[in-house]
Design an enzyme around this catalytic site. Structure first.
Site, mmCIF file in Angstrom:
data_model
loop_
_atom_site.group_PDB
_atom_site.id
_atom_site.type_symbol
_atom_site.label_atom_id
_atom_site.label_comp_id
_atom_site.label_asym_id
_atom_site.label_seq_id
_atom_site.Cartn_x
_atom_site.Cartn_y
_atom_site.Cartn_z
ATOM 1 N N ASP A 83 18.049 1.889 -29.044
ATOM 2 C CA ASP A 83 18.059 1.756 -30.445
ATOM 3 C C ASP A 83 19.332 1.535 -31.039
ATOM 4 O OD1 ASP A 83 18.422 4.601 -29.920
ATOM 5 O OD2 ASP A 83 18.327 4.825 -31.989
ATOM 6 N N GLU A 178 17.672 7.430 -30.136
ATOM 7 C CA GLU A 178 18.892 8.404 -30.007
ATOM 8 C C GLU A 178 19.696 8.511 -31.309
ATOM 9 O OE1 GLU A 178 22.983 9.491 -28.706
ATOM 10 O OE2 GLU A 178 22.450 7.722 -29.788
#
Length: 414
Positions: A83, A178
């Site tokens: 991400d 994350e």
């Protein structure tokens, strides 16, 4: 020999896929578009010949490279997240390749007059003569952490194609979310089955880290009263003014732009305000556990004080711990840091051992039973339009991964 063109092609194919995460979402992954890269990575792992490739219902991608030695070797892992930060848009990334960087200003976007300059970003000067990948000035790049993914994928491919390099079993995992503090929340440590791991999620070449911030988020909801302004005398309560008092009551110099090294901070990341309600979003960071607790207490005490002044619950707070300093879990197994340091030196990278002013999946994983120091991925200026990564740094990171695998195997040889 690691192919520069292979690194560039792989990296650019990843960063052009939008994987921005969303802290307001309750799902995992927090955005459906993260599945696009997760699925691509799983497919690529299968094609290159990795074993035990799987992608679970939360988009965690895991795979194995079987051992090629007869003796018993601890299983090691490498982890990166796919991400990108919601701090700046990751949609429509257009990476630009700067060959043989000359040490001067880089025009990211001529039309918008956006310039990446060594006058402001001095780190650029250490990469003169190298190949840089930058943004076009309108998005972030996504080197955090698609550079790490590129390096792990390339290292596994290199080990498969060079079976003469000895190594034990290696596990890899690519995670969602994350950047919003949830990258390891649904990580199955038992299924991963590694004795220890490394996140490839650091910044400049040479970084090796096993200390990080203790981290929490704080949502401050301030309520007011909306009344027609023509009749507001002694009736209207403007929540935005109370929010201003709250903001100004926190230590002004204890913010990211005024702190360094192990100094903690309060960081106001978002304000959404109207007369009747204002919401402040903060992150709270500190390396020291006691100082971290004191910062959270300061938020609570400030809310209580403001509420006493208004004789009502004008301020509501919600504080959530996100992750903790991994130092406590890594120090008892410092040999895993020593192996990484030895690997860096072996490939002529000077280790820079320092605390992380941030967090990685590794901090949470260390508390979940998987000690997990952090290694450089090579990028700079994460989460914004000035992000860049030197290709040569990514190549060195690949070499470090390969060397860690080789050194671990040799150390456990009978």
């Amino acid at each position: 020999m690691i192919s520069k063109s292979n690194i560039i092609d792989r990296f650019t194919s990843y960063v052009t896929i939008d994987t921005e995460s969303n802290p307001e979402s309750e799902t995992t992954p927090s955005t459906k578009k993260q599945w696009d890269l997760a699925t691509k990575l799983a497919d690529e792992l299968k094609v290159m010949g990795m074993a035990e490739v799987e992608i679970d219902e939360n988009a965690y991608v895991m795979a194995s490279l079987p051992t090629n030695v007869a003796h018993k070797v601890p299983v090691i892992g490498f982890v990166s997240h796919f991400d990108t930060s919601p701090d700046f848009t990751g949609k429509g990334v257009k990476p630009q390749i700067v060959e043989d960087y000359d040490g001067k200003d880089i025009i990211l976007n001529e039309d918008l007059d956006i310039v990446l300059s060594p006058d402001y970003f001095e780190d650029l000067l250490q990469y003169k003569g190298q190949t840089l990948i930058t943004t076009d000035g309108t998005t972030l790049l996504g080197a955090d952490d698609k550079a790490g993914i590129t390096e792990i994928m390339t290292a596994m491919e290199y080990l498969i194609n060079n079976p003469e390099i000895p190594h034990g079993k290696i596990r890899v995992c690519f995670t969602p979310d994350e950047e919003i503090g949830r990258g390891a929340h649904k990580f199955d440590v038992e299924k991963f089955g590694a004795d220890w791991a490394y996140t490839m999620d650091g910044s400049q070449i040479g970084e090796l880290e096993y200390e990080n911030f203790n981290a929490a988020s704080a949502k401050i909801t301030i309520s007011g009263k909306i009344v027609h302004p023509g009749y507001a005398k002694d009736k209207m309560i403007n929540s935005m003014y109370i929010a201003q008092d709250f903001i100004n009551s926190l230590p002004r110099m204890e913010t990211p732009e005024h702190t360094e090294d192990r100094q903690g901070f309060f960081h106001l990341t978002q304000i959404n305000g109207k007369v009747d309600e204002t919401v402040l979003q903060y992150i709270i960071r500190d390396h020291d556990k006691n100082h971290f607790a004191a910062r959270k207490e300061m938020i609570e005490d400030l809310a209580a004080e403001i509420n006493s002044q208004h004789a009502r619950e004008a301020v509501k707070i919600e504080i959530k711990d996100q992750y903790f300093n991994m130092k406590e879990k890594v120090e008892p197994v410092m040999h895993i840091v020593d192996i990484a340091e030895e690997a860096m030196k072996a490939v002529k990278v000077t280790p820079i051992i320092k605390p992380i002013r941030g967090g990685t999946d590794g901090s949470q994983l260390s508390y979940m039973g998987l000690p997990c120091p952090n290694i450089f991925a090579g990028g700079h200026n994460f989460h914004g339009r000035y992000e860049y990564v030197p290709v040569e740094s990514m190549i060195k990171a690949v070499e470090v991964i390969v060397k860690i695998a080789e050194i671990t195997s040799e150390k456990y040889k009978d």
